[in-house]
Write a protein that holds these residues in place. Structure first.
Motif, PDB file in Angstrom:
ATOM      1  N   MET A   1     -27.058   1.255  -4.401  1.00  0.00           N
ATOM      2  CA  MET A   1     -26.982   0.749  -3.058  1.00  0.00           C
ATOM      3  C   MET A   1     -25.808  -0.224  -2.901  1.00  0.00           C
ATOM      4  SD  MET A   1     -28.609   1.165  -0.364  1.00  0.00           S
ATOM      5  CE  MET A   1     -28.991   0.494   1.175  1.00  0.00           C
ATOM      6  N   ARG A   2     -25.648  -1.113  -3.897  1.00  0.00           N
ATOM      7  CA  ARG A   2     -24.533  -2.055  -3.834  1.00  0.00           C
ATOM      8  C   ARG A   2     -23.192  -1.336  -3.889  1.00  0.00           C
ATOM      9  NH1 ARG A   2     -26.059  -7.208  -7.636  1.00  0.00           N
ATOM     10  NH2 ARG A   2     -27.836  -7.887  -6.401  1.00  0.00           N
ATOM     11  N   LEU A   3     -23.113  -0.287  -4.670  1.00  0.00           N
ATOM     12  CA  LEU A   3     -21.880   0.486  -4.782  1.00  0.00           C
ATOM     13  C   LEU A   3     -21.527   1.127  -3.448  1.00  0.00           C
ATOM     14  CD1 LEU A   3     -19.592   1.544  -6.517  1.00  0.00           C
ATOM     15  CD2 LEU A   3     -21.045   3.469  -7.138  1.00  0.00           C
ATOM     16  N   ALA A   4     -22.520   1.668  -2.758  1.00  0.00           N
ATOM     17  CA  ALA A   4     -22.282   2.288  -1.456  1.00  0.00           C
ATOM     18  C   ALA A   4     -21.832   1.247  -0.444  1.00  0.00           C
ATOM     19  CB  ALA A   4     -23.543   2.998  -0.967  1.00  0.00           C
ATOM     20  N   ALA A   5     -22.431   0.051  -0.451  1.00  0.00           N
ATOM     21  CA  ALA A   5     -22.045  -1.010   0.476  1.00  0.00           C
ATOM     22  C   ALA A   5     -20.636  -1.502   0.170  1.00  0.00           C
ATOM     23  CB  ALA A   5     -23.041  -2.166   0.409  1.00  0.00           C
ATOM     24  N   ALA A   6     -20.286  -1.649  -1.087  1.00  0.00           N
ATOM     25  CA  ALA A   6     -18.953  -2.093  -1.475  1.00  0.00           C
ATOM     26  C   ALA A   6     -17.908  -1.055  -1.084  1.00  0.00           C
ATOM     27  CB  ALA A   6     -18.902  -2.366  -2.977  1.00  0.00           C
ATOM     28  N   LEU A   7     -18.237   0.222  -1.262  1.00  0.00           N
ATOM     29  CA  LEU A   7     -17.322   1.303  -0.882  1.00  0.00           C
ATOM     30  C   LEU A   7     -17.119   1.322   0.630  1.00  0.00           C
ATOM     31  CD1 LEU A   7     -15.614   3.649  -1.819  1.00  0.00           C
ATOM     32  CD2 LEU A   7     -17.629   5.104  -1.648  1.00  0.00           C
ATOM     33  N   ALA A   8     -18.187   1.154   1.395  1.00  0.00           N
ATOM     34  CA  ALA A   8     -18.085   1.134   2.851  1.00  0.00           C
ATOM     35  C   ALA A   8     -17.237  -0.049   3.313  1.00  0.00           C
ATOM     36  CB  ALA A   8     -19.471   1.081   3.480  1.00  0.00           C
ATOM     37  N   LEU A   9     -17.445  -1.225   2.711  1.00  0.00           N
ATOM     38  CA  LEU A   9     -16.662  -2.404   3.054  1.00  0.00           C
ATOM     39  C   LEU A   9     -15.186  -2.196   2.713  1.00  0.00           C
ATOM     40  CD1 LEU A   9     -16.603  -5.313   4.087  1.00  0.00           C
ATOM     41  CD2 LEU A   9     -17.014  -6.048   1.731  1.00  0.00           C
ATOM     42  N   ALA A  10     -14.902  -1.586   1.587  1.00  0.00           N
ATOM     43  CA  ALA A  10     -13.517  -1.320   1.182  1.00  0.00           C
ATOM     44  C   ALA A  10     -12.830  -0.371   2.165  1.00  0.00           C
ATOM     45  CB  ALA A  10     -13.482  -0.764  -0.234  1.00  0.00           C
ATOM     46  N   LEU A  11     -13.539   0.648   2.628  1.00  0.00           N
ATOM     47  CA  LEU A  11     -12.968   1.587   3.587  1.00  0.00           C
ATOM     48  C   LEU A  11     -12.695   0.919   4.932  1.00  0.00           C
ATOM     49  CD1 LEU A  11     -14.992   4.835   2.821  1.00  0.00           C
ATOM     50  CD2 LEU A  11     -12.583   4.406   2.367  1.00  0.00           C
ATOM     51  N   VAL A  12     -13.608   0.065   5.363  1.00  0.00           N
ATOM     52  CA  VAL A  12     -13.411  -0.636   6.631  1.00  0.00           C
ATOM     53  C   VAL A  12     -12.206  -1.569   6.537  1.00  0.00           C
ATOM     54  CG1 VAL A  12     -14.413  -2.373   8.178  1.00  0.00           C
ATOM     55  CG2 VAL A  12     -15.801  -0.448   7.395  1.00  0.00           C
ATOM     56  N   LEU A  13     -12.096  -2.311   5.457  1.00  0.00           N
ATOM     57  CA  LEU A  13     -10.979  -3.228   5.283  1.00  0.00           C
ATOM     58  C   LEU A  13      -9.651  -2.493   5.108  1.00  0.00           C
ATOM     59  CD1 LEU A  13     -12.557  -6.001   3.043  1.00  0.00           C
ATOM     60  CD2 LEU A  13     -12.037  -6.100   5.490  1.00  0.00           C
ATOM     61  N   ALA A  14      -9.689  -1.313   4.484  1.00  0.00           N
ATOM     62  CA  ALA A  14      -8.463  -0.531   4.288  1.00  0.00           C
ATOM     63  C   ALA A  14      -7.902  -0.060   5.616  1.00  0.00           C
ATOM     64  CB  ALA A  14      -8.743   0.649   3.367  1.00  0.00           C
ATOM     65  N   GLY A  15      -8.726   0.165   6.609  1.00  0.00           N
ATOM     66  CA  GLY A  15      -8.277   0.613   7.916  1.00  0.00           C
ATOM     67  C   GLY A  15      -7.688  -0.496   8.760  1.00  0.00           C
ATOM     68  N   CYS A  16      -7.768  -1.721   8.317  1.00  0.00           N
ATOM     69  CA  CYS A  16      -7.262  -2.850   9.106  1.00  0.00           C
ATOM     70  C   CYS A  16      -5.754  -3.032   8.999  1.00  0.00           C
ATOM     71  CB  CYS A  16      -7.954  -4.146   8.663  1.00  0.00           C
ATOM     72  SG  CYS A  16      -9.704  -4.163   9.087  1.00  0.00           S
ATOM     73  N   GLY A  17      -5.104  -2.386   8.068  1.00  0.00           N
ATOM     74  CA  GLY A  17      -3.653  -2.496   7.934  1.00  0.00           C
ATOM     75  C   GLY A  17      -3.260  -3.631   7.004  1.00  0.00           C
ATOM     76  N   VAL A  18      -1.971  -3.923   7.001  1.00  0.00           N
ATOM     77  CA  VAL A  18      -1.414  -4.957   6.133  1.00  0.00           C
ATOM     78  C   VAL A  18      -1.638  -6.318   6.792  1.00  0.00           C
ATOM     79  CG1 VAL A  18       0.707  -5.804   5.071  1.00  0.00           C
ATOM     80  CG2 VAL A  18       0.314  -3.348   5.303  1.00  0.00           C
ATOM     81  N   PRO A  19      -2.142  -7.262   6.056  1.00  0.00           N
ATOM     82  CA  PRO A  19      -2.342  -8.582   6.665  1.00  0.00           C
ATOM     83  C   PRO A  19      -1.007  -9.234   6.996  1.00  0.00           C
ATOM     84  CG  PRO A  19      -2.798  -8.665   4.323  1.00  0.00           C
ATOM     85  CD  PRO A  19      -2.570  -7.224   4.666  1.00  0.00           C
ATOM     86  N   ARG A  20      -0.961  -9.931   8.120  1.00  0.00           N
ATOM     87  CA  ARG A  20       0.254 -10.622   8.560  1.00  0.00           C
ATOM     88  C   ARG A  20       0.335 -11.991   7.908  1.00  0.00           C
ATOM     89  NH1 ARG A  20       3.730  -7.448  11.500  1.00  0.00           N
ATOM     90  NH2 ARG A  20       2.500  -5.999  12.707  1.00  0.00           N
ATOM     91  N   ILE A  21       1.554 -12.333   7.511  1.00  0.00           N
ATOM     92  CA  ILE A  21       1.805 -13.653   6.942  1.00  0.00           C
ATOM     93  C   ILE A  21       2.448 -14.477   8.047  1.00  0.00           C
ATOM     94  CG2 ILE A  21       3.027 -14.948   5.170  1.00  0.00           C
ATOM     95  CD1 ILE A  21       2.959 -12.373   3.480  1.00  0.00           C
ATOM     96  N   PRO A  22       1.857 -15.584   8.430  1.00  0.00           N
ATOM     97  CA  PRO A  22       2.421 -16.393   9.524  1.00  0.00           C
ATOM     98  C   PRO A  22       3.853 -16.830   9.219  1.00  0.00           C
ATOM     99  CG  PRO A  22       0.237 -17.188   8.897  1.00  0.00           C
ATOM    100  CD  PRO A  22       0.632 -16.152   7.887  1.00  0.00           C
ATOM    101  N   GLY A  23       4.724 -16.741  10.243  1.00  0.00           N
ATOM    102  CA  GLY A  23       6.113 -17.183  10.106  1.00  0.00           C
ATOM    103  C   GLY A  23       7.048 -16.131   9.539  1.00  0.00           C
ATOM    104  N   ILE A  24       6.530 -14.987   9.145  1.00  0.00           N
ATOM    105  CA  ILE A  24       7.369 -13.932   8.581  1.00  0.00           C
ATOM    106  C   ILE A  24       7.241 -12.702   9.465  1.00  0.00           C
ATOM    107  CG2 ILE A  24       7.770 -12.409   6.619  1.00  0.00           C
ATOM    108  CD1 ILE A  24       6.705 -14.597   4.813  1.00  0.00           C
TER     109      ILE A  24
END
Length: 113
Positions: free
Chosen positions: A1-24
């Motif tokens: 169950m934990r593996l499935a939740a971690a995989l789902a969280l990883a997929l959701v975060l992967a779809g968010c794109g590259v994080p922006r660095i302020p000032g760059i």
């Protein structure tokens, strides 16, 4: 169950794109399309010149139309890294193989006097 939740969280975060660095900001290249023709070179083009002479000065036209073989169009635009756009158009008209007239975004030599 934990593996499935971690995989789902990883997929959701992967779809968010590259994080922006302020000032760059990411690099944006300058974009150019067409034939760049300077006012100095256009000033050298005179009525009565042959197609070969015009091609030597300005290069191959960007647009040629089989239905209007006596018209050459030189189109140029450039977008700078800050988003400003510069655009120029020049049309050359030939009669019997020689340049008859020019129209478009250029300063005629007579206007500069």
């Amino acid at each position: 169950m934990r593996l499935a939740a971690a995989l789902a969280l990883a997929l959701v975060l992967a779809g968010c794109g590259v994080p922006r660095i302020p000032g760059i900001t990411p690099y944006k290249p300058e974009i150019q399309q067409g034939n760049y023709v300077s006012q100095d070179v256009l000033a050298q083009v005179k009525p009565g010149m042959t197609r070969e002479q015009v091609r030597f000065l300005l290069g191959t036209p960007l647009l040629t139309d089989i239905f209007h073989a006596d018209r050459w169009d030189y189109v140029y635009w450039r977008e700078t890294t800050d988003g400003k756009r510069e655009q120029r158009k020049v049309a050359l008209f030939f009669t019997n193989g020689t340049l008859a007239r020019m129209e478009g975004d250029y300063v005629s030599p007579a206007a500069g006097r």
